[in-house]
Design a protein around this motif. Structure first.
Motif, PDB file in Angstrom:
ATOM      1  N   GLY A  15       0.821  -1.213   0.000  1.00  0.00           N
ATOM      2  CA  GLY A  15       0.000   0.000   0.000  1.00  0.00           C
ATOM      3  C   GLY A  15       0.852   1.258   0.000  1.00  0.00           C
ATOM      4  N   LEU A  16       1.890   1.272   0.821  1.00  0.00           N
ATOM      5  CA  LEU A  16       2.790   2.429   0.855  1.00  0.00           C
ATOM      6  C   LEU A  16       3.528   2.610  -0.468  1.00  0.00           C
ATOM      7  CD1 LEU A  16       4.247   2.130   4.454  1.00  0.00           C
ATOM      8  CD2 LEU A  16       2.855   4.000   3.565  1.00  0.00           C
ATOM      9  N   ILE A  17       3.940   1.520  -1.068  1.00  0.00           N
ATOM     10  CA  ILE A  17       4.617   1.601  -2.366  1.00  0.00           C
ATOM     11  C   ILE A  17       3.656   2.126  -3.430  1.00  0.00           C
ATOM     12  CG2 ILE A  17       5.633   0.224  -4.225  1.00  0.00           C
ATOM     13  CD1 ILE A  17       6.956  -1.477  -2.008  1.00  0.00           C
ATOM     14  N   TYR A  18       2.429   1.650  -3.414  1.00  0.00           N
ATOM     15  CA  TYR A  18       1.439   2.114  -4.386  1.00  0.00           C
ATOM     16  C   TYR A  18       1.158   3.611  -4.210  1.00  0.00           C
ATOM     17  CZ  TYR A  18      -2.929   2.654  -6.898  1.00  0.00           C
ATOM     18  OH  TYR A  18      -3.909   3.097  -7.741  1.00  0.00           O
ATOM     19  N   ILE A  19       0.951   4.036  -2.983  1.00  0.00           N
ATOM     20  CA  ILE A  19       0.694   5.457  -2.714  1.00  0.00           C
ATOM     21  C   ILE A  19       1.909   6.290  -3.124  1.00  0.00           C
ATOM     22  CG2 ILE A  19       0.401   7.150  -0.856  1.00  0.00           C
ATOM     23  CD1 ILE A  19      -1.430   5.065   0.496  1.00  0.00           C
ATOM     24  N   GLY A  20       3.115   5.817  -2.803  1.00  0.00           N
ATOM     25  CA  GLY A  20       4.325   6.524  -3.196  1.00  0.00           C
ATOM     26  C   GLY A  20       4.451   6.645  -4.700  1.00  0.00           C
ATOM     27  N   TYR A  21       4.114   5.587  -5.416  1.00  0.00           N
ATOM     28  CA  TYR A  21       4.154   5.621  -6.875  1.00  0.00           C
ATOM     29  C   TYR A  21       3.151   6.635  -7.415  1.00  0.00           C
ATOM     30  CZ  TYR A  21       3.469   4.258 -11.714  1.00  0.00           C
ATOM     31  OH  TYR A  21       3.325   4.272 -13.069  1.00  0.00           O
ATOM     32  N   ILE A  29      -1.167  14.605  -5.907  1.00  0.00           N
ATOM     33  CA  ILE A  29      -0.868  15.275  -4.655  1.00  0.00           C
ATOM     34  C   ILE A  29      -2.076  15.324  -3.729  1.00  0.00           C
ATOM     35  CG2 ILE A  29      -1.385  17.601  -5.441  1.00  0.00           C
ATOM     36  CD1 ILE A  29       1.261  18.441  -4.065  1.00  0.00           C
ATOM     37  N   TRP A  30      -3.257  15.091  -4.254  1.00  0.00           N
ATOM     38  CA  TRP A  30      -4.471  15.164  -3.454  1.00  0.00           C
ATOM     39  C   TRP A  30      -4.538  14.083  -2.387  1.00  0.00           C
ATOM     40  CZ3 TRP A  30      -7.249  10.758  -3.765  1.00  0.00           C
ATOM     41  CH2 TRP A  30      -7.087   9.971  -4.899  1.00  0.00           C
ATOM     42  N   VAL A  31      -3.700  13.036  -2.471  1.00  0.00           N
ATOM     43  CA  VAL A  31      -3.729  12.006  -1.433  1.00  0.00           C
ATOM     44  C   VAL A  31      -3.100  12.500  -0.130  1.00  0.00           C
ATOM     45  CG1 VAL A  31      -3.777  10.084  -3.051  1.00  0.00           C
ATOM     46  CG2 VAL A  31      -1.608  10.883  -2.201  1.00  0.00           C
ATOM     47  N   LEU A  32      -2.361  13.596  -0.207  1.00  0.00           N
ATOM     48  CA  LEU A  32      -1.786  14.206   0.990  1.00  0.00           C
ATOM     49  C   LEU A  32      -2.797  15.185   1.592  1.00  0.00           C
ATOM     50  CD1 LEU A  32       1.740  14.996  -0.441  1.00  0.00           C
ATOM     51  CD2 LEU A  32       1.083  13.045   0.949  1.00  0.00           C
ATOM     52  N   HIS A  33      -2.775  15.308   2.885  1.00  0.00           N
ATOM     53  CA  HIS A  33      -3.673  16.239   3.551  1.00  0.00           C
ATOM     54  C   HIS A  33      -3.366  17.664   3.098  1.00  0.00           C
ATOM     55  CE1 HIS A  33      -5.888  18.268   6.724  1.00  0.00           C
ATOM     56  NE2 HIS A  33      -6.513  17.120   6.910  1.00  0.00           N
ATOM     57  N   LYS A  41       4.404  25.900  -4.037  1.00  0.00           N
ATOM     58  CA  LYS A  41       4.332  26.658  -5.287  1.00  0.00           C
ATOM     59  C   LYS A  41       4.165  25.686  -6.449  1.00  0.00           C
ATOM     60  CE  LYS A  41       7.444  30.184  -3.551  1.00  0.00           C
ATOM     61  NZ  LYS A  41       8.793  30.717  -3.646  1.00  0.00           N
ATOM     62  N   ALA A  42       3.578  26.182  -7.521  1.00  0.00           N
ATOM     63  CA  ALA A  42       3.312  25.333  -8.693  1.00  0.00           C
ATOM     64  C   ALA A  42       4.601  24.797  -9.297  1.00  0.00           C
ATOM     65  CB  ALA A  42       2.519  26.116  -9.730  1.00  0.00           C
ATOM     66  N   GLU A  43       5.660  25.598  -9.297  1.00  0.00           N
ATOM     67  CA  GLU A  43       6.924  25.148  -9.893  1.00  0.00           C
ATOM     68  C   GLU A  43       7.661  24.121  -9.040  1.00  0.00           C
ATOM     69  OE1 GLU A  43       7.731  29.171  -7.894  1.00  0.00           O
ATOM     70  OE2 GLU A  43       6.286  28.469  -9.356  1.00  0.00           O
ATOM     71  N   ASP A  44       7.305  24.016  -7.764  1.00  0.00           N
ATOM     72  CA  ASP A  44       7.936  23.043  -6.869  1.00  0.00           C
ATOM     73  C   ASP A  44       7.154  21.730  -6.770  1.00  0.00           C
ATOM     74  OD1 ASP A  44       9.964  24.818  -6.296  1.00  0.00           O
ATOM     75  OD2 ASP A  44       8.987  25.599  -4.487  1.00  0.00           O
ATOM     76  N   LYS A  45       6.016  21.647  -7.403  1.00  0.00           N
ATOM     77  CA  LYS A  45       5.140  20.478  -7.258  1.00  0.00           C
ATOM     78  C   LYS A  45       5.833  19.188  -7.683  1.00  0.00           C
ATOM     79  CE  LYS A  45       0.810  18.492  -8.750  1.00  0.00           C
ATOM     80  NZ  LYS A  45      -0.319  18.568  -9.658  1.00  0.00           N
ATOM     81  N   MET A  46       6.557  19.224  -8.784  1.00  0.00           N
ATOM     82  CA  MET A  46       7.188  18.004  -9.300  1.00  0.00           C
ATOM     83  C   MET A  46       8.235  17.454  -8.326  1.00  0.00           C
ATOM     84  SD  MET A  46       8.678  17.449 -13.050  1.00  0.00           S
ATOM     85  CE  MET A  46      10.333  16.862 -13.132  1.00  0.00           C
ATOM     86  N   MET A  47       9.099  18.306  -7.808  1.00  0.00           N
ATOM     87  CA  MET A  47      10.135  17.851  -6.871  1.00  0.00           C
ATOM     88  C   MET A  47       9.526  17.437  -5.527  1.00  0.00           C
ATOM     89  SD  MET A  47      12.859  17.687  -8.515  1.00  0.00           S
ATOM     90  CE  MET A  47      13.995  17.347  -7.201  1.00  0.00           C
ATOM     91  N   TYR A  48       8.515  18.166  -5.087  1.00  0.00           N
ATOM     92  CA  TYR A  48       7.828  17.827  -3.843  1.00  0.00           C
ATOM     93  C   TYR A  48       7.209  16.428  -3.949  1.00  0.00           C
ATOM     94  CZ  TYR A  48       4.409  18.116  -0.049  1.00  0.00           C
ATOM     95  OH  TYR A  48       3.668  17.875   1.077  1.00  0.00           O
ATOM     96  N   CYS A  49       6.510  16.190  -5.066  1.00  0.00           N
ATOM     97  CA  CYS A  49       5.890  14.878  -5.280  1.00  0.00           C
ATOM     98  C   CYS A  49       6.953  13.782  -5.365  1.00  0.00           C
ATOM     99  CB  CYS A  49       5.048  14.893  -6.549  1.00  0.00           C
ATOM    100  SG  CYS A  49       3.523  15.826  -6.387  1.00  0.00           S
ATOM    101  N   LYS A  50       8.077  14.095  -5.985  1.00  0.00           N
ATOM    102  CA  LYS A  50       9.146  13.104  -6.119  1.00  0.00           C
ATOM    103  C   LYS A  50       9.664  12.673  -4.745  1.00  0.00           C
ATOM    104  CE  LYS A  50      13.718  12.409  -8.068  1.00  0.00           C
ATOM    105  NZ  LYS A  50      14.800  12.977  -8.867  1.00  0.00           N
TER     106      LYS A  50
END
Length: 105
Positions: A15-21, A29-33, A41-50
């Motif tokens: 489950g954690l691996i699936y959520i991480g993927y 990103i909506w799975v995070l509170h 910021k919009a430009e940081d979304k990709m690195m934050y998600c990574k």
């Protein structure tokens, strides 16, 4: 070690691996509170998600490997590797929170 421990930790890890993927590759990103992404910021979304996704995947791998290493190799080795992976995953997530969301909350 009983079969319930193996099954429950394997399901938790998968489950954690699936959520991480989903966070990392699909940028869901909506799975995070909300407060974990409120100052992002919009430009940081990709690195934050990574980083959040990788942290979750590391924790998932730690959960999956624990019962198998405990059974096949050594109890003490499995505990050490489990905690190293959990702490590394959490540190990766905290790093992402502090760097891209400007704080833990």
């Amino acid at each position: 070690m009983n079969i319930h421990e193996i099954i429950s930790l394997s399901i938790l890890g998968m489950g954690l691996i699936y959520i991480g993927y989903m966070i990392w590759k699909k940028q869901m990103i909506w799975v995070l509170h909300y407060y974990h992404r409120s100052k992002l910021k919009a430009e940081d979304k990709m690195m934050y998600c990574k980083f959040m996704g990788i942290g979750s995947i590391i924790c998932g791998i730690g959960c999956i490997q624990y019962p198998y290493l405990k059974y096949f190799v050594s109890y003490y080795l499995s505990v050490v590797i489990f905690w190293i992976m959990i702490i590394a995953g959490i540190c990766c997530m905290i790093y992402s929170q502090i760097k891209y969301n400007k704080g833990i909350f």
